[in-house]
Design an enzyme around this catalytic site. Structure first.
Site, PDB file in Angstrom:
ATOM      1  N   LYS A 194       0.850  -1.189   0.000  1.00  0.00           N
ATOM      2  CA  LYS A 194       0.000   0.000   0.000  1.00  0.00           C
ATOM      3  C   LYS A 194       0.884   1.236   0.000  1.00  0.00           C
ATOM      4  CE  LYS A 194      -3.633   2.322   2.567  1.00  0.00           C
ATOM      5  NZ  LYS A 194      -4.598   2.248   3.661  1.00  0.00           N
ATOM      6  N   LYS A 247      -2.250  -1.623  -3.885  1.00  0.00           N
ATOM      7  CA  LYS A 247      -3.096  -0.438  -3.843  1.00  0.00           C
ATOM      8  C   LYS A 247      -2.253   0.811  -3.930  1.00  0.00           C
ATOM      9  CE  LYS A 247      -6.058   1.737  -0.512  1.00  0.00           C
ATOM     10  NZ  LYS A 247      -6.486   1.770   0.837  1.00  0.00           N
TER      11      LYS A 247
HETATM   12  C1  PBG Z   1      -7.587   3.002   5.420  1.00  0.00           C
HETATM   13  C2  PBG Z   1      -7.831   2.955   3.972  1.00  0.00           C
HETATM   14  C3  PBG Z   1      -7.656   3.962   2.996  1.00  0.00           C
HETATM   15  C4  PBG Z   1      -8.125   3.445   1.793  1.00  0.00           C
HETATM   16  C5  PBG Z   1      -8.541   2.143   2.047  1.00  0.00           C
HETATM   17  N1  PBG Z   1      -8.312   1.844   3.392  1.00  0.00           N
HETATM   18  C6  PBG Z   1      -7.236   5.362   3.128  1.00  0.00           C
HETATM   19  C7  PBG Z   1      -5.894   5.776   3.469  1.00  0.00           C
HETATM   20  O1  PBG Z   1      -4.957   4.995   3.637  1.00  0.00           O
HETATM   21  O2  PBG Z   1      -5.780   6.990   3.626  1.00  0.00           O
HETATM   22  C8  PBG Z   1      -8.187   4.180   0.481  1.00  0.00           C
HETATM   23  C9  PBG Z   1      -9.180   3.658  -0.485  1.00  0.00           C
HETATM   24  C10 PBG Z   1      -9.460   4.553  -1.632  1.00  0.00           C
HETATM   25  O3  PBG Z   1      -8.826   5.601  -1.856  1.00  0.00           O
HETATM   26  O4  PBG Z   1     -10.376   4.209  -2.382  1.00  0.00           O
HETATM   27  N2  PBG Z   1      -6.297   3.145   5.832  1.00  0.00           N
END
Ligand code: PBG
Length: 325
Positions: A194, A247
């Site tokens: 991520k 992601k």
């Molecule tokens: C929680 C989380 C996030 C997303 C999914 N789980 C946000 C972040 O890390 O700020 C983002 C999902 C999206 O942008 O569609 N940590």
């Protein structure tokens, strides 16, 4: 006689193109993220994400029925509590909003697979994914709360746990916590890779989770790094992950491909909020053909190596795929 390959022989008509097609997108590949809020009869559109809503439990149940009708196999749940505090206590409250939503979902539509996003940022008043110590997020203290969160989600009936917090050791800690609590059968879907991405902007509007100070760069990955993705993925596999998530998706197709080649686990691509918002904005302006663009993007994510795709386009895509049959 001039000799060269005639690639166009296999492109001559729709039937032969269908026969030699290498990647087929199916409704089975889709997972839809949903945002659940407290209250009644709330269906509040997220301004930067047209067609995506914050839903109270009643509206959420109606939405689930529609999702099931469309043949989408799974949802990823995000809870947005009314009350936030420094340690995100609503994240692991047994009557918290996401725990209620999970229970309701398993009652109303038992065959729908319910994934629970395990993070604290929607629940903390500072918007970070763990507890704060000094100017940073404390790793091991946060793990304890994340384990409590995962266990309470499993207790509510979640079919899988998907931790997105990016603390070191979260897979090991949550796996052990689930096993100790008797949930050894619940799969762990790790947001292994991520990035600290600007593509999450609209999500933070939807989940009201923008960090109140600083950013997430001490725990989420640097977008410039690719080898590090493999270290993250291998570490999570060693700690017991059952599936991996990369992601965001669109700017990270090379990462999807590399993780696919390096690991055997089912791989999910998260087609994130910013990717969705850009498509919607261009489509509303009449600059692109939304249906064609979305299906092309989702197919490309599969071609890159994803088995499953988390996407806010899931309902539209399911309709379009049905029409195409
Ligand atoms: C929680 C989380 C996030 C997303 C999914 N789980 C946000 C972040 O890390 O700020 C983002 C999902 C999206 O942008 O569609 N940590």
């Amino acid at each position: 006689m001039l000799k060269f390959a005639r690639h166009r022989r296999l492109r001559r008509d729709a039937t032969i193109r269908r026969m030699v097609r290498e990647t087929v997108l199916s409704v089975d590949d889709l997972i839809i993220p949903l945002f659940v809020v407290e209250g009644e009869n709330v269906k509040r559109e997220v301004p930067s994400m047209p067609g995506v809503y914050q839903l109270s439990l009643d509206a959420f149940t109606r939405e689930l029925r529609e999702i099931e009708q469309l043949g989408i196999p799974a949802v990823m749940l995000f809870g947005i509590p009314e009350h936030k505090d420094a340690c995100g206590s609503e994240a692991y409250a047994d009557d918290g909003i996401v725990q209620q939503a999970i229970r309701l979902a398993k009652e109303a539509v038992p065959t729908l697979h319910v994934m629970a996003d395990t993070c604290l940022c929607e629940y903390t008043d500072h918007g970070h994914c763990g507890v704060i110590e000094g100017n940073d997020v404390a790793n091991d203290e946060s793990l304890e709360l994340l384990v409590k969160t995962a266990v309470s989600q499993a207790r509510a009936g979640a079919d899988s746990i998907a931790p997105s917090n990016m603390m070191d050791g979260f897979v090991a800690a949550i796996r052990a916590g689930l096993d100790d609590a008797g949930f050894e059968k619940v799969p762990l879907v790790s947001y292994a890779v991520k990035y600290a991405s600007s593509f999450y902007g609209p999500f933070r509007d939807a989940a009201d989770s923008t960090p109140q100070f600083g950013d997430r760069k001490t725990y989420q990955m640097d977008p410039a790094n690719a080898r590090e993705a493999l270290r993250e993925a291998h570490a999570d596999i060693a700690q017991g992950a059952d599936m991996l998530i990369v992601k965001p998706a669109l700017s990270y197709m090379d990462i999807i491909r590399r993780v696919r080649e390096a690991c055997d686990l089912p791989l999910l691509a998260y087609n994130v909020s910013g990717e969705y918002a850009m498509v919607k904005a261009a489509a509303q302006n009449g600059w692109i053909d939304e249906q064609k663009i979305v299906l092309e993007m989702l197919t490309s994510m599969k071609r890159a190596g994803a088995d499953l795709i988390l996407t806010y386009h899931a309902k539209d895509a399911a309709c379009w795929l049905r029409e195409r049959e």
